[in-house]
Design an enzyme around this catalytic site. Sequence first.
Site, PDB file in Angstrom:
ATOM      1  N   HIS A   1       0.841  -1.207   0.000  1.00 34.29           N
ATOM      2  CA  HIS A   1       0.000   0.000   0.000  1.00 34.29           C
ATOM      3  C   HIS A   1       0.876   1.258   0.000  1.00 34.29           C
ATOM      4  O   HIS A   1       0.481   2.305   0.499  1.00 34.29           O
ATOM      5  CB  HIS A   1      -0.975  -0.014   1.187  1.00 34.29           C
ATOM      6  CG  HIS A   1      -0.342  -0.070   2.544  1.00 34.29           C
ATOM      7  ND1 HIS A   1      -0.854  -0.833   3.581  1.00 34.29           N
ATOM      8  CD2 HIS A   1       0.748   0.539   3.059  1.00 34.29           C
ATOM      9  CE1 HIS A   1      -0.098  -0.675   4.657  1.00 34.29           C
ATOM     10  NE2 HIS A   1       0.874   0.166   4.370  1.00 34.29           N
TER      11      HIS A   1
ATOM     12  N   HIS B   1      -1.472   5.031   9.448  1.00 33.16           N
ATOM     13  CA  HIS B   1      -0.120   5.583   9.607  1.00 33.16           C
ATOM     14  C   HIS B   1      -0.179   6.881  10.406  1.00 33.16           C
ATOM     15  O   HIS B   1       0.244   7.937   9.940  1.00 33.16           O
ATOM     16  CB  HIS B   1       0.525   5.788   8.242  1.00 33.16           C
ATOM     17  CG  HIS B   1       0.647   4.522   7.433  1.00 33.16           C
ATOM     18  ND1 HIS B   1      -0.434   3.910   6.839  1.00 33.16           N
ATOM     19  CD2 HIS B   1       1.718   3.747   7.143  1.00 33.16           C
ATOM     20  CE1 HIS B   1      -0.024   2.813   6.216  1.00 33.16           C
ATOM     21  NE2 HIS B   1       1.267   2.690   6.382  1.00 33.16           N
TER      22      HIS B   1
ATOM     23  N   HIS C   1      11.004  -4.174   3.994  1.00 37.08           N
ATOM     24  CA  HIS C   1      11.392  -2.778   3.776  1.00 37.08           C
ATOM     25  C   HIS C   1      11.718  -2.123   5.100  1.00 37.08           C
ATOM     26  O   HIS C   1      11.193  -2.499   6.144  1.00 37.08           O
ATOM     27  CB  HIS C   1      10.337  -1.979   3.019  1.00 37.08           C
ATOM     28  CG  HIS C   1       9.022  -1.718   3.722  1.00 37.08           C
ATOM     29  ND1 HIS C   1       8.222  -2.699   4.262  1.00 37.08           N
ATOM     30  CD2 HIS C   1       8.357  -0.550   3.936  1.00 37.08           C
ATOM     31  CE1 HIS C   1       7.126  -2.167   4.759  1.00 37.08           C
ATOM     32  NE2 HIS C   1       7.177  -0.846   4.587  1.00 37.08           N
TER      33      HIS C   1
ATOM     34  N   GLU D   1       4.666  -5.320   8.564  1.00 39.76           N
ATOM     35  CA  GLU D   1       3.356  -5.163   7.920  1.00 39.76           C
ATOM     36  C   GLU D   1       2.875  -6.462   7.287  1.00 39.76           C
ATOM     37  O   GLU D   1       1.683  -6.641   7.042  1.00 39.76           O
ATOM     38  CB  GLU D   1       3.410  -4.049   6.867  1.00 39.76           C
ATOM     39  CG  GLU D   1       3.578  -2.667   7.458  1.00 39.76           C
ATOM     40  CD  GLU D   1       3.455  -1.549   6.434  1.00 39.76           C
ATOM     41  OE1 GLU D   1       3.343  -0.394   6.856  1.00 39.76           O
ATOM     42  OE2 GLU D   1       3.461  -1.817   5.209  1.00 39.76           O
TER      43      GLU D   1
HETATM   44 FE    FE Z   1       2.438   1.015   5.500  1.00 39.40          FE
END
Ligand code: FE
Length: 305
Positions: free
Chosen positions: A13, A60, A194, A241
């Site tokens: 996303h 977020h 990441h 995530e």
């Molecule tokens: Fe994210």
Amino acid sequence: MVARIIAGVATSHIPAVGAAWDNGKTEEPYWQPVFAGFERSKEWIAEVKPDVCIVVYNDHMSAFSLEIVPTFAIGCAAEFPIADEGWGPRPVPPVKGHPELASHLVQSLVLDEFDITIVNKMAVDHGLTVPLTLMFGQPKEWPCPVIPLAVNVVVYPVPTGHRCYRLGQAIRKAVGSFDQNLRVVIFGTGGMSHQLQGPRAGLINRPFDTRFLDNLTKDPEANVGIPHLEYLREAGSEGIEMVMWLIMRGACIASITCRRRTPRSATSSWKTSHLMRTVEHEDLRGRTRRLRSETSRCAEAHLRR
Ligand code: FE
């Protein structure tokens, strides 16, 4: 007739994808392979025409803050405005919810001993809107109601993969006990390996990601047992995530077929891994069913020790 989950979608996303779309950059050489990789997926979901999508994502720090951090939160509102993440809200339609099904999910999940936070007012950020853009483009209205399921992967302790997988299974049960004939697609979203900050910023671990994807289809239990520290070490601070993909997977039946899997763009340094799976099985009546981020500095310090 009852509702049923007919398919799962898993995708990054990443906000840059939304910005690329919003700023007309989808045909630029850097971005073209990414968006081209989603074309068939868009065609597929246009054919499937789900009645409702459940989108598992993380907020977020747009709707929530460090003041309140729910582990699992379900949006029960009729509409969710688009969050302003610092550059104004994305130019996408507001997200229409499905309060009846969302409330039913909460009821069933709480009775199944998952302590779900009920959210009746919430803006949704790129974690939810970018996957919608990737799968539906940018229509004037989203083609179906969406139920946001926000998962805390920002502030430790975050839920384990095992907990997420079991939540997915409970979602499947909950959907299957909703007395409306709805065809539901569930999205698991979030980046694969990441890391956004620190000495390992830019980390990508392709072998880890590939193994995770392979197991997601054929041996999800192998992913379910991955501990937080392994995500942190192998997938970077934001790779946690990936536990959200396990909610999607748990909501699908055990034996599934991966219909489409788009590899990372060779030109990109970030994740575009995306897979889609539809699940087919015969039910007893013979019908075919088609089936972030400041990761705790403590956790990273712990990893170094
Ligand atoms: Fe994210």
